[in-house]
Design a protein around this motif. Structure first.
Motif, PDB file in Angstrom:
ATOM      1  N   LYS A 167       0.860  -1.183   0.000  1.00 15.29           N
ATOM      2  CA  LYS A 167       0.000   0.000   0.000  1.00 15.29           C
ATOM      3  C   LYS A 167       0.895   1.231   0.000  1.00 15.29           C
ATOM      4  CE  LYS A 167      -3.593   2.358   2.694  1.00 15.29           C
ATOM      5  NZ  LYS A 167      -4.411   2.305   3.934  1.00 15.29           N
ATOM      6  N   ARG A 168       0.820   2.004  -1.061  1.00  8.67           N
ATOM      7  CA  ARG A 168       1.643   3.210  -1.188  1.00  8.67           C
ATOM      8  C   ARG A 168       1.046   4.315  -0.323  1.00  8.67           C
ATOM      9  NH1 ARG A 168       5.416   5.074  -4.831  1.00  8.67           N
ATOM     10  NH2 ARG A 168       5.458   7.313  -5.255  1.00  8.67           N
ATOM     11  N   ILE A 169       1.850   4.842   0.597  1.00  6.26           N
ATOM     12  CA  ILE A 169       1.348   5.899   1.486  1.00  6.26           C
ATOM     13  C   ILE A 169       2.004   7.247   1.209  1.00  6.26           C
ATOM     14  CG2 ILE A 169       0.719   4.318   3.346  1.00  6.26           C
ATOM     15  CD1 ILE A 169       3.350   5.002   4.706  1.00  6.26           C
ATOM     16  N   ALA A 170       3.164   7.224   0.502  1.00  7.00           N
ATOM     17  CA  ALA A 170       3.870   8.451   0.136  1.00  7.00           C
ATOM     18  C   ALA A 170       4.957   8.051  -0.857  1.00  7.00           C
ATOM     19  CB  ALA A 170       4.488   9.123   1.370  1.00  7.00           C
ATOM     20  N   PRO A 171       5.473   9.002  -1.628  1.00  6.70           N
ATOM     21  CA  PRO A 171       6.548   8.664  -2.571  1.00  6.70           C
ATOM     22  C   PRO A 171       7.722   7.990  -1.846  1.00  6.70           C
ATOM     23  CG  PRO A 171       5.722  10.863  -3.011  1.00  6.70           C
ATOM     24  CD  PRO A 171       5.063  10.416  -1.740  1.00  6.70           C
ATOM     25  N   GLY A 172       8.073   6.816  -2.323  1.00  5.77           N
ATOM     26  CA  GLY A 172       9.183   6.082  -1.721  1.00  5.77           C
ATOM     27  C   GLY A 172       8.842   5.352  -0.440  1.00  5.77           C
TER      28      GLY A 172
END
Length: 506
Positions: free
Chosen positions: A81-86
């Protein structure tokens, strides 16, 4: 690992898994089922469990899913789950390809929420709710116990049949204040064995018979340095698989049995040679001149990254830079105590345990001979005999045989006079050497002064009574689905007895 609570609550599990031979896993499935889009297709049993997990933790459905397997009898599923860039949060699920049962579950998202330990009531409620949905009616077979003394960040659930525990059918459930962070299982849990397989206990060994069997497993050893005085000590330790057949007393192997298996005595001619290096250049000279290593395009530099608390007293480490791979040299007060060579391809391979190499050009015996010949010049002059602990695999890799040599004194193993030599199974090159020999500060005590094995066994069982229950044995290198009635012998808590005084070492 950064999750210290998880480490504390699953200390046993982690220590055992670190040394579990790969052959103890279910057989590898070579055919990978895929759907029309080329994606891994779960077995019906595994898919059913996954749907149950979705019902328990709905947020998994909203994560990106990647699946691998079946390999070694299991599917591995990763949810991102992507929560912020990187930055990503993930969950990991391992499912049995045959039974569909859960092997392990880890939810990074829930781990990030952990701040304070949950109360006993919350820990039991959250863990029980999760397992009840996962196991259905089978959950009634399990009893909860505290995992970590004084803390309720994880709860262990042990199966019971006929009123006694099934030692290797357990779930360790880590919790925070709102949900489950992880689930680890012991090897019997994914089998989902039917209750009908558990024969009701009948006549079993008496207390006296158990004591006799435990006595036969007591091993007399020396250590060159007794902790309290620095002088050599004569000790008893328990060398056991941890389980005795409750009727016959025969030892039974489990998936995580760590009993040492010593080789026959190896007669040696010690050279007593010492190597020194006070800087990186001298360490380089030792590698090229003494060990005949090709160091073209490679230099060594003093390691400044390893924290002092992770090094031994007086230890200096030199690491390579330049060519692909890694070479490390270890010194103690300027004496070279070892080196390690790792190639780029080897570093990328999975480690193996058990000295069973794929496509090896050298047999185990051929590699052992090379290890002995390499080692003899550097053996302390007092060493005339060695034994190999054939179960101890140190610095394991997929390409090398590992040999842990122990010195003998008066025919008895000296536990802190040991050497490691690892031999590349393809080339015969020595890729690891560690000299852990401890010099005694006084004469070794006479082994004739030791108390009897029977007396040692009574000391052991006084504080660690044998417990009747079931476990799933290992036979022909596979975990068997049919349980055995056994006495569990404690091999986890620290036991070391002064063989002369009969007092336990603290």
């Amino acid at each position: 690992m950064k999750h210290t609570k998880k480490l504390a609550s699953t200390l046993l599990m982690a220590s055992l898994l670190a040394t579990t031979p790969i052959w103890l896993q279910p057989p590898t499935m070579t055919v990978q089922a895929v759907d029309n889009q080329g994606q891994v297709k779960l077995s019906l049993a595994a898919e059913k469990t996954l749907q149950t997990l979705y019902a328990i933790q709905p947020e998994l459905k909203n994560m990106d899913k990647k699946m691998n397997g079946p390999k070694n009898g299991v599917y591995e599923l990763r949810f991102d789950k992507r929560i912020a860039p990187g930055m990503e949060l993930y969950a990991m699920v391992v499912l049995d390809a045959t039974t569909g049962a859960l092997h392990s579950y880890e939810n990074e998202q829930e781990m990030q929420k952990q701040k304070n330990q949950p109360s006993e009531a919350v820990a039991k409620q959250k863990s029980a709710a999760f397992l009840q949905k996962l196991l259905g009616d089978d959950f009634k077979k399990y009893k909860a116990t505290q995992t970590t003394k004084g803390e309720w960040d994880a709860v262990t659930y042990t199966r019971h049949e006929h009123g006694v525990p099934v030692f290797t059918d357990r779930y360790v459930v880590g919790v925070n204040g709102s949900s489950v962070m992880y689930v680890n299982t012991f090897e019997g849990a994914p089998l989902r064995a039917a209750s009908s397989l558990f024969a009701k206990p009948g006549k079993v060994m008496s207390k006296e018979e158990v004591t006799g069997k435990v006595a036969s497993l007591m091993e007399l050893t020396y250590s060159a340095h007794k902790k309290e005085t620095g002088k050599p000590a004569l000790k008893y330790s328990l060398e056991s698989t941890g389980y005795l057949d409750a009727v016959t007393g025969e030892e039974i192997e489990s998936a995580f049995s760590l009993k040492s298996r010593y080789s026959d005595v190896i007669a040696v001619k010690p050279g007593g040679k010492k190597l020194t290096a006070s800087n990186a250049d001298e360490a380089m000279s030792v590698l090229t001149e003494e060990f005949q290593m090709q160091m073209d395009g490679i230099t060594l530099e003093k390691d400044t990254y390893t924290p002092a608390e992770m090094k031994g007293e007086g230890e200096t480490i030199y690491r390579s830079k330049g060519r692909d791979g890694r070479i490390t040299v270890y010194t103690n007060n300027n004496e070279v105590t070892g080196f390690q060579v790792r190639g780029k391809v080897e570093m990328a391979n999975a480690i193996q345990h058990g000295n069973k190499l794929a496509n090896a050009q050298l047999s185990y015996e051929q590699a052992k001979e090379k290890a002995v010949q390499f080692l003899q010049p550097y053996l302390d002059s007092s060493v005339k005999e060695l034994k190999i602990d054939q179960k101890e695999i140190r610095m394991p890799s997929a390409t090398s045989y590992s040999f842990s040599f122990y010195a003998l004194h008066d025919g008895v193993i000296v536990t802190d006079q040991n050497y490691l030599v690892n031999v590349d199974g393809q080339t015969g090159e020595i890729v690891n050497y560690m000299n852990s020999f401890t010099k005694p500060s006084a004469p070794f005590p006479d082994k004739k002064t030791a108390i009897s094995k029977e007396a040692a066994a009574k000391h052991f069982l006084k504080d660690r009574p044998a417990v009747l229950g079931y476990m799933f044995p290992v036979q022909n290198e596979k975990v068997q689905a049919k349980p055995s009635l056994v006495y569990s012998i404690d091999t986890v808590s620290y036991f070391l007895l002064d063989a002369v005084t009969g007092k336990a070492f603290k």
